[in-house]
Design an enzyme around this catalytic site. Structure first.
Site, PDB file in Angstrom:
ATOM      1  N   ASN A 114       0.869  -1.178   0.000  1.00  0.00           N
ATOM      2  CA  ASN A 114       0.000   0.000   0.000  1.00  0.00           C
ATOM      3  C   ASN A 114       0.906   1.228   0.000  1.00  0.00           C
ATOM      4  O   ASN A 114       1.365   1.673   1.051  1.00  0.00           O
ATOM      5  CB  ASN A 114      -0.902  -0.007   1.238  1.00  0.00           C
ATOM      6  CG  ASN A 114      -1.703   1.280   1.364  1.00  0.00           C
ATOM      7  OD1 ASN A 114      -1.807   2.047   0.392  1.00  0.00           O
ATOM      8  ND2 ASN A 114      -2.263   1.530   2.530  1.00  0.00           N
TER       9      ASN A 114
ATOM     10  N   LYS B  25       0.322   4.240  -0.632  1.00  0.00           N
ATOM     11  CA  LYS B  25      -0.338   5.485  -0.179  1.00  0.00           C
ATOM     12  C   LYS B  25      -0.011   6.662  -1.108  1.00  0.00           C
ATOM     13  O   LYS B  25      -0.072   6.518  -2.324  1.00  0.00           O
ATOM     14  CB  LYS B  25       0.086   5.786   1.255  1.00  0.00           C
ATOM     15  CG  LYS B  25      -0.135   4.602   2.184  1.00  0.00           C
ATOM     16  CD  LYS B  25      -0.083   5.000   3.629  1.00  0.00           C
ATOM     17  CE  LYS B  25      -0.227   3.755   4.480  1.00  0.00           C
ATOM     18  NZ  LYS B  25      -0.608   4.049   5.845  1.00  0.00           N
TER      19      LYS B  25
ATOM     20  N   HIS C 195      -9.886   1.405   3.769  1.00  0.00           N
ATOM     21  CA  HIS C 195      -8.681   1.700   4.563  1.00  0.00           C
ATOM     22  C   HIS C 195      -9.034   2.737   5.635  1.00  0.00           C
ATOM     23  O   HIS C 195      -9.831   3.646   5.389  1.00  0.00           O
ATOM     24  CB  HIS C 195      -7.563   2.221   3.651  1.00  0.00           C
ATOM     25  CG  HIS C 195      -6.256   2.304   4.374  1.00  0.00           C
ATOM     26  ND1 HIS C 195      -5.954   3.354   5.200  1.00  0.00           N
ATOM     27  CD2 HIS C 195      -5.211   1.447   4.443  1.00  0.00           C
ATOM     28  CE1 HIS C 195      -4.754   3.142   5.731  1.00  0.00           C
ATOM     29  NE2 HIS C 195      -4.283   1.986   5.289  1.00  0.00           N
TER      30      HIS C 195
ATOM     31  N   GLU D  21      -6.167  -4.433  10.019  1.00  0.00           N
ATOM     32  CA  GLU D  21      -5.250  -3.330  10.270  1.00  0.00           C
ATOM     33  C   GLU D  21      -5.687  -2.556  11.509  1.00  0.00           C
ATOM     34  O   GLU D  21      -6.544  -1.661  11.417  1.00  0.00           O
ATOM     35  CB  GLU D  21      -5.243  -2.371   9.078  1.00  0.00           C
ATOM     36  CG  GLU D  21      -4.653  -2.950   7.821  1.00  0.00           C
ATOM     37  CD  GLU D  21      -3.957  -1.878   6.994  1.00  0.00           C
ATOM     38  OE1 GLU D  21      -2.800  -2.082   6.649  1.00  0.00           O
ATOM     39  OE2 GLU D  21      -4.572  -0.835   6.718  1.00  0.00           O
TER      40      GLU D  21
ATOM     41  N   GLY E 201       1.438   3.061  10.821  1.00  0.00           N
ATOM     42  CA  GLY E 201       2.407   4.162  10.807  1.00  0.00           C
ATOM     43  C   GLY E 201       2.960   4.546  12.169  1.00  0.00           C
ATOM     44  O   GLY E 201       3.641   5.567  12.294  1.00  0.00           O
TER      45      GLY E 201
ATOM     46  N   SER F 297       2.528  -1.141  10.504  1.00  0.00           N
ATOM     47  CA  SER F 297       3.948  -1.091  10.899  1.00  0.00           C
ATOM     48  C   SER F 297       4.709  -2.388  10.654  1.00  0.00           C
ATOM     49  O   SER F 297       5.579  -2.756  11.437  1.00  0.00           O
ATOM     50  CB  SER F 297       4.070  -0.672  12.367  1.00  0.00           C
ATOM     51  OG  SER F 297       3.594   0.644  12.543  1.00  0.00           O
TER      52      SER F 297
ATOM     53  N   GLY G 292       2.507  -0.672   4.345  1.00  0.00           N
ATOM     54  CA  GLY G 292       2.464   0.731   3.956  1.00  0.00           C
ATOM     55  C   GLY G 292       3.870   1.276   3.768  1.00  0.00           C
ATOM     56  O   GLY G 292       4.542   0.995   2.776  1.00  0.00           O
ATOM     57  N   GLY G 293       4.320   2.043   4.760  1.00  0.00           N
ATOM     58  CA  GLY G 293       5.615   2.729   4.681  1.00  0.00           C
ATOM     59  C   GLY G 293       6.753   1.865   4.156  1.00  0.00           C
ATOM     60  O   GLY G 293       7.491   2.288   3.246  1.00  0.00           O
TER      61      GLY G 293
END
Ligand code: PGA
Length: 242
Positions: free
Chosen positions: A9, A11, A88, A158, A164, A201, A222-223
């Site tokens: 993801n 983002k 999300h 999630e 994050g 995370s 994500g990140g």
């Protein structure tokens, strides 16, 4: 153990130059079939050109008509996009996305024969009040109302507090919630089986522990998915599970 699905993801973290660099680093190094990239939709075609499996981070809730600025499932599909993510927590928070709207999105995307990744999870407050299961139950119940064929559905668990934040649930807590989600869906959908992935995370250093959870079918990242080398490490760890 079955192979884990890995969903990136991405983002809104990368601009055009970042994407060009990212794709160059990945070139020829992603052979694991379980990887799905969800870049900002603007860049989706660059990933399709490389032959990757691609999904969108969101989709509009109607299937035809004029909706300036939106993307319809049939349009995505016509470009070779095979997956969409819905619900999300960032969309629930910043775009007021309700479970009813999410339900419409899922129906239309499934009708287009797309794979759907439905995100659910409790907030920090709900967790503190021990209302995790209730929150997930509520989201799943309404989002899946009237939908019986769940073959192309993946649930992404999630926890909002983990996204994050660098915080993650314990292996035991995660395994229990994954079991709960599978059992709840089987209960309300006549024994239906779904895949459940975890997001929040996820980093390569947390993977060896999570990879021990038999019932967990993969990750929504994500990140860490925007850092090419870190993402390659994550793929390698999943690829090498015995
Ligand atoms: P994160 O995001 O991995 O950066 O925590 C996960 C997500 O929001 O899907």
């Amino acid at each position: 153990m079955s192979k884990k699905i890995i969903i990136a993801n991405m983002k809104t973290k990368s601009n055009y130059n970042d994407i060009k660099k990212y794709l160059k680093i990945l070139e020829g190094r992603v052979t694991y079939p379980g990887v799905i990239f969800m870049p900002t939709s603007l860049y989706a075609s660059y990933f399709i050109e490389k032959g990757y499996k691609v999904g969108l981070q969101d989709i509009f809730f109607e299937k035809e008509g004029s909706y300036t600025g939106e993307i319809l499932p049939c349009q995505a599909k016509s470009l070779g996009i095979k997956y969409v993510m819905v619900g999300h927590s960032e969309r629930r928070a910043y775009s007021n996305e309700s479970n009813q709207i999410i339900n419409k999105k899922i129906r239309n995307a499934l009708e287009e024969k797309m794979g759907v990744v439905l995100c659910v999870g409790e907030t920090k407050e709900e967790r503190a009040l021990m209302e995790t299961r209730e929150a997930i139950r509520r989201q799943l119940f309404t989002a899946l109302k009237g939908i019986d064929n769940l073959k192309n559905l993946i649930i992404a668990y999630e926890p909002v507090w983990a996204i994050g934040s660098g915080k993650i649930p314990s292996k035991r807590e995660l395994a229990k919630t994954v079991d709960f989600i599978k059992e709840f869906i089987a209960e309300i959908k006549e024994g239906a089986k779904v895949k459940v992935v975890y997001g929040g995370s996820v980093r390569s250093k947390s993977l060896p522990i999570f990879n021990q959870i038999e019932n967990l079918d993969g990750y929504l990242i994500g990140g860490a998915s925007c850092d090419a080398e870190e993402f390659l490490k994550i793929i390698e760890l999943c690829e090498n599970i015995k």
